[in-house]
Write an enzyme that holds these catalytic residues in place. Structure first.
Site, PDB file in Angstrom:
ATOM      1  N   THR A  40      65.201  50.732  38.353  1.00  0.00           N
ATOM      2  CA  THR A  40      64.914  52.166  38.389  1.00  0.00           C
ATOM      3  C   THR A  40      64.176  52.599  39.649  1.00  0.00           C
ATOM      4  O   THR A  40      64.439  53.676  40.193  1.00  0.00           O
ATOM      5  CB  THR A  40      64.060  52.532  37.147  1.00  0.00           C
ATOM      6  OG1 THR A  40      64.808  52.173  35.993  1.00  0.00           O
ATOM      7  CG2 THR A  40      63.733  54.000  37.097  1.00  0.00           C
ATOM      8  N   SER A  43      68.894  43.971  33.747  1.00  0.00           N
ATOM      9  CA  SER A  43      69.553  43.345  32.590  1.00  0.00           C
ATOM     10  C   SER A  43      70.673  42.419  33.057  1.00  0.00           C
ATOM     11  O   SER A  43      71.145  41.578  32.298  1.00  0.00           O
ATOM     12  CB  SER A  43      70.122  44.408  31.658  1.00  0.00           C
ATOM     13  OG  SER A  43      69.087  45.267  31.269  1.00  0.00           O
TER      14      SER A  43
HETATM   15  N1  ASP Z   1      66.953  49.106  33.149  1.00  0.00           N
HETATM   16  C1  ASP Z   1      66.071  49.117  34.295  1.00  0.00           C
HETATM   17  C2  ASP Z   1      66.033  47.709  34.860  1.00  0.00           C
HETATM   18  O1  ASP Z   1      65.387  46.873  34.310  1.00  0.00           O
HETATM   19  C3  ASP Z   1      64.728  49.593  33.910  1.00  0.00           C
HETATM   20  C4  ASP Z   1      63.731  49.554  35.033  1.00  0.00           C
HETATM   21  O2  ASP Z   1      64.057  49.451  36.191  1.00  0.00           O
HETATM   22  O3  ASP Z   1      62.545  49.636  34.765  1.00  0.00           O
HETATM   23  O4  ASP Z   1      66.658  47.456  35.853  1.00  0.00           O
END
Ligand code: ASP
Length: 343
Positions: free
Chosen positions: A15, A61
């Site tokens: 993010t 992920s």
């Molecule tokens: N889904 C995002 C990731 O882990 C969430 C984040 O960046 O905090 O890449």
């Protein structure tokens, strides 16, 4: 400039690196060539900042042992040219990646600070700007020409934590990470208060990067009502070498004969079973209750107060070392990177 501190910023995705596409209005990863436009404050640091971006940039992920190896290789290649490293990473699996790196980077004598954010840098109210700027400051901190933080850390929302003691516990709050079994390494407010007694000491040895990770591992999370079929299904996965078993409280499990027998057979067939607690805080104490005494007797390895993330990545690292079963058990119970409390 002589003696100028140099840091390598490694951007893996997540993010933090997102901005709004002015045309479509949707979030997309931003090109790090334009980082000074996004965060002009960076120009005010008197450090040399270089950038390395992964291709492709990923949501965390999609992280994998292969990508952990790529990351370790970037650090290895640049280790002598930089004083410290900041890794921008999605928060979802940041604790896994940072724990893995802590095991892979033996004799680390420079800071590797992971950070990310809950809101993208391109959003006005972002937490990413503060996290990023402070992570840079932490990675650059020295005392008597020696880095103050010669270990892998996670910095998020005013807290600097040891990577392999950390877990993500909040999906929304800016304060997303906790380290329930180890004190924070620094408290960041008006002042940065380093908790020096709790920070690893440099050993000034040559960095050794371990790049063989074995992921023939599974996690078995117990619950009241778990069936023999479910346990058997996991223990009999072809090629499986280790299981992280998440138990109740201080390491307790059902005393049902079928359960103990399945575990015992698996251990006799060479499987390593490591007992960690489903409780985020506190430690496994096999033998404290009758419900864990059996586990101890059949050869289940205590994970003491390790996080699941640390147990999992330590296991991948140790399996990659091709150790004898005795040595594996022995090192599993040693603190090799500060990941476990040994009394
Ligand atoms: N889904 C995002 C990731 O882990 C969430 C984040 O960046 O905090 O890449």
């Amino acid at each position: 400039m002589e003696n100028e501190i140099s840091l390598l910023i490694i951007y893996t995705g997540g993010t933090i690196g997102m901005i709004k596409d002015p045309k479509t209005g949707s979030l997309k990863p931003f090109n790090f060539h334009g980082v000074y436009e996004q965060i002009p404050e960076l120009k005010r640091f008197h450090y040399r900042l270089d950038f390395h971006a992964f291709t492709p940039l990923i949501d965390s992920s999609d992280m994998s042992p292969e990508r952990w190896i790529q990351l370790a290789e970037v650090i290895e290649k640049n280790y002598e040219s930089f004083d410290g490293f900041v890794v921008l990473h999605g928060s979802d699996t940041m604790a896994h990646t940072a724990s893995a790196l802590s095991f892979m980077l033996e004799n680390l004598n420079k800071p590797v600070i992971f950070t990310g954010s809950q809101l993208p840098l391109g959003v006005l109210r972002t937490d990413g700007r503060e996290n990023f700027i402070t992570a840079i400051e932490l990675a650059a901190a020295t005392e008597d020409n020696t880095p103050l933080l010669p270990e892998v850390c996670i910095y998020f929302e005013n807290h600097l934590l040891r990577a392999n003691r950390t877990m993500k516990y909040n999906a929304e709050n800016f304060n997303a990470f906790v380290s329930p079994n180890y004190p924070e390494l620094a408290d960041v407010g008006v002042y940065i208060k380093y908790n020096r007694h709790h920070i690893l000491k440099p050993n000034f040895k040559k960095l050794k990067v371990h790049k063989t990770l074995d992921n023939h591992i599974a996690i078995l999370k117990l619950f009241p009502g778990i069936t023999p079929e479910a346990v058997e299904g996991i223990l009999h996965i072809p090629g499986l070498k280790a299981v992280i078993m998440e138990t109740f409280g201080s390491g307790n499990a059902t005393t049902e004969t079928w359960f103990i027998r399945l575990l015992e057979q698996a251990i006799q067939n060479g499987l390593h079973i490591i007992n960690v607690s489903q409780c985020p805080a506190g430690a496994v104490e096999q033998g404290k209750y009758d419900t864990s005494l059996q586990l101890k007797k059949i050869g289940v390895i205590s994970g003491y107060d390790m996080t699941t993330e640390a147990a999992l990545t330590k296991c991948m690292y140790l399996l990659g070392q091709n150790l004898t079963p005795e040595k594996f058990r022995y090192i599993m119970n040693l603190s090799i990177r500060g990941e476990i409390t040994v009394h």
